[in-house]
Scaffold this active site. Structure first.
Site, mmCIF file in Angstrom:
data_model
loop_
_atom_site.group_PDB
_atom_site.id
_atom_site.type_symbol
_atom_site.label_atom_id
_atom_site.label_comp_id
_atom_site.label_asym_id
_atom_site.label_seq_id
_atom_site.Cartn_x
_atom_site.Cartn_y
_atom_site.Cartn_z
ATOM 1 C CG ASN A 154 -40.486 86.926 27.496
ATOM 2 O OD1 ASN A 154 -40.333 87.476 28.587
ATOM 3 N ND2 ASN A 154 -40.490 87.586 26.346
ATOM 4 C CD1 TRP A 155 -43.051 83.372 32.709
ATOM 5 C CD2 TRP A 155 -42.793 84.000 34.851
ATOM 6 N NE1 TRP A 155 -43.069 82.229 33.484
ATOM 7 C CE2 TRP A 155 -42.905 82.584 34.799
ATOM 8 C CE3 TRP A 155 -42.608 84.599 36.095
ATOM 9 C CZ2 TRP A 155 -42.860 81.790 35.947
ATOM 10 C CZ3 TRP A 155 -42.561 83.821 37.239
ATOM 11 C CH2 TRP A 155 -42.686 82.431 37.158
ATOM 12 C CE LYS A 156 -43.810 88.718 25.793
ATOM 13 N NZ LYS A 156 -44.509 89.091 24.565
ATOM 14 C CG HIS B 220 -38.828 90.198 23.360
ATOM 15 N ND1 HIS B 220 -39.882 91.023 23.033
ATOM 16 C CD2 HIS B 220 -39.322 88.932 23.419
ATOM 17 C CE1 HIS B 220 -40.971 90.276 22.906
ATOM 18 N NE2 HIS B 220 -40.667 89.014 23.141
ATOM 19 C CD GLU C 283 -43.095 92.346 24.053
ATOM 20 O OE1 GLU C 283 -42.623 92.128 25.184
ATOM 21 O OE2 GLU C 283 -43.973 91.614 23.536
ATOM 22 C CD GLU D 208 -39.991 85.771 20.425
ATOM 23 O OE1 GLU D 208 -40.655 84.962 21.072
ATOM 24 O OE2 GLU D 208 -39.692 86.900 20.841
ATOM 25 N N GLY E 157 -48.176 87.776 20.799
ATOM 26 C CA GLY E 157 -49.302 88.250 21.609
ATOM 27 C C GLY E 157 -50.560 88.506 20.802
ATOM 28 C CB SER F 16 -49.492 83.232 18.999
ATOM 29 O OG SER F 16 -49.731 84.620 19.180
ATOM 30 N N GLY G 140 -44.561 83.425 25.358
ATOM 31 C CA GLY G 140 -44.962 84.549 26.200
ATOM 32 C C GLY G 140 -46.210 84.215 26.989
ATOM 33 N N GLY G 141 -47.368 84.676 26.502
ATOM 34 C CA GLY G 141 -48.641 84.538 27.210
ATOM 35 C C GLY G 141 -48.908 83.159 27.793
HETATM 36 P P1 PGA Z 1 -46.469 85.259 22.867
HETATM 37 O O1 PGA Z 1 -45.074 86.013 23.101
HETATM 38 O O2 PGA Z 1 -46.222 83.797 23.076
HETATM 39 O O3 PGA Z 1 -47.389 85.842 23.915
HETATM 40 O O4 PGA Z 1 -46.902 85.570 21.480
HETATM 41 C C1 PGA Z 1 -43.873 85.476 22.633
HETATM 42 C C2 PGA Z 1 -42.722 86.363 23.026
HETATM 43 O O5 PGA Z 1 -42.890 87.591 23.012
HETATM 44 O O6 PGA Z 1 -41.626 85.861 23.328
#
Ligand code: PGA
Length: 252
Positions: free
Chosen positions: A9-11, A96, A98, A168, A174, A214, A235-236
Site C-alpha cells: 500500500n503505497w499510500k 483502510h 486512515e 491492521e 507506521g 509494520s 505500507g512503508g
Molecule cells: P505500515 O502500513 O506497513 O507502514 O505499518 C500498513 C498499512 O497501513 O497498510
C-alpha cells in the site's frame, strides 16, 4: 489451500517517475522469487493506468487504495469502481484505517464501497483493526467483529468469499510496533470464527486474511507462518524494492 497474498500500500507517496522506477526494480527481481503468493501493489489513482500498462499480465498485480460508494455522476474528485476496473486493475483497498480516521468512513459507507467493488468484479481488500485505546481497554475483539459485521455481513456466502480481509491494528501502522505473531494469529482466528458463525466453516476457511502494521523483512516470516495469517498488507516497507521482496520471500 487459501490464496496467499502480499499487497503493498503505497499510500500518498512517490511521483509518477519514481513509481515507474520502483515497478521496474520490482519486475527485475521478481523472477527470482520462489513464493507462489499473489503480489499486489496498491498505487495512487493517477498512476493506475500507467502502472497497469507497465506490468501487463505479469506476476505483479495492481490495486487502487479506495473507491467511491457511488456508481458515477456529479461527485467531483471521486473515483468509481468502474473506472478502476476500466484501467484493467483487479484490486481495491476498502476501509483502510486512515480512511476511517481522516475521512470519516464508517461501516455503513464501507458496505456500499464493498458492494461497488464486487459489482465491478474488483477484489476488495477490506481493512479492519482497533486503535490503541480499544486494545488497552480489551474490547478489540468486539470492535473487529463489529467492523466485519457492519461492512461484510450483508453479503451472501458466495460474495463474501470474493473479499480479502486485512486485519491492521491501528497502533501498529507506521509505528514500527508490530503485533506479535500470537496477537495477529489470535485476531485472525477471531475474524475467521466470526465468519464461520454466520456462513459456516467452509466459507470462513476459503477467505484470505492478511495482517498489516509494520510488516518488515525481519518479522514477515514469523507473522506469515501463523495458521490464520494468509499474507500481509504492507505500507512503508513496500516503498523499497529490497524490503518488499524480502517480505515476499518471508511467505515461502
Ligand atoms: P505500515 O502500513 O506497513 O507502514 O505499518 C500498513 C498499512 O497501513 O497498510
Amino acid at each position: 489451500m487459501r490464496t496467499k497474498i502480499v499487497a503493498g500500500n503505497w499510500k500518498m507517496n512517490k511521483s509518477l517517475a519514481e513509481a515507474q522506477a520502483l515497478i521496474a526494480e520490482l519486475t527485475n527481481v521478481i523472477g527470482g522469487i520462489k513464493s507462489s503468493a499473489k503480489i499486489v501493489v496498491c498505487v495512487p489513482f493517477p498512476y493506475l493506468a500507467a502502472i497497469q500498462n507497465q506490468l501487463g499480465s505479469g506476476r505483479i498485480e495492481v490495486g487502487a487504495q479506495n473507491c467511491s460508494e457511488h456508481e458515477s455522476g456529479a461527485y467531483t474528485g471521486e473515483v468509481s469502481a468502474a473506472m478502476i476496473k476500466s484501467c484493467g486493475v483487479p484490486y481495491v483497498i476498502v476501509g483502510h484505517s486512515e480512511r476511517r480516521q481522516y475521512f470519516g468512513e464508517d461501516g455503513a459507507l464501507l458496505a456500499k464501497k464493498v458492494d461497488k467493488a464486487l459489482a465491478h468484479q474488483l477484489t476488495p481488500i477490506f481493512c479492519c483493526g482497533e486503535p490503541l485505546e480499544i486494545r488497552e481497554k480489551g474490547t478489540h475483539e468486539t470492535l473487529v467483529r463489529k467492523q466485519t459485521e457492519d461492512s461484510l455481513f450483508h453479503l451472501g456466502a458466495e460474495a463474501i468469499q470474493k473479499v480479502v480481509i486485512a486485519y491492521e491494528p491501528v497502533w501498529a501502522i507506521g509505528t514500527g510496533k508490530t503485533a506479535s505473531a500470537q496477537q495477529a494469529q489470535d485476531m485472525h482466528a477471531v475474524i475467521r470464527q466470526h465468519i464461520a458463525g454466520k456462513y459456516g466453516q467452509a466459507v470462513a476457511e476459503a477467505i484470505s486474511i492478511l495482517y498489516g502494521g509494520s510488516v518488515k523483512p525481519d518479522n514477515a516470516k514469523e507473522l506469515f507462518s501463523c495458521p490464520d495469517v494468509d499474507g500481509g498488507l504492507v505500507g512503508g516497507a513496500s516503498l523499497k524494492a529490497a524490503d518488499f521482496t524480502g517480505i515476499i520471500n518471508g511467505i515461502g
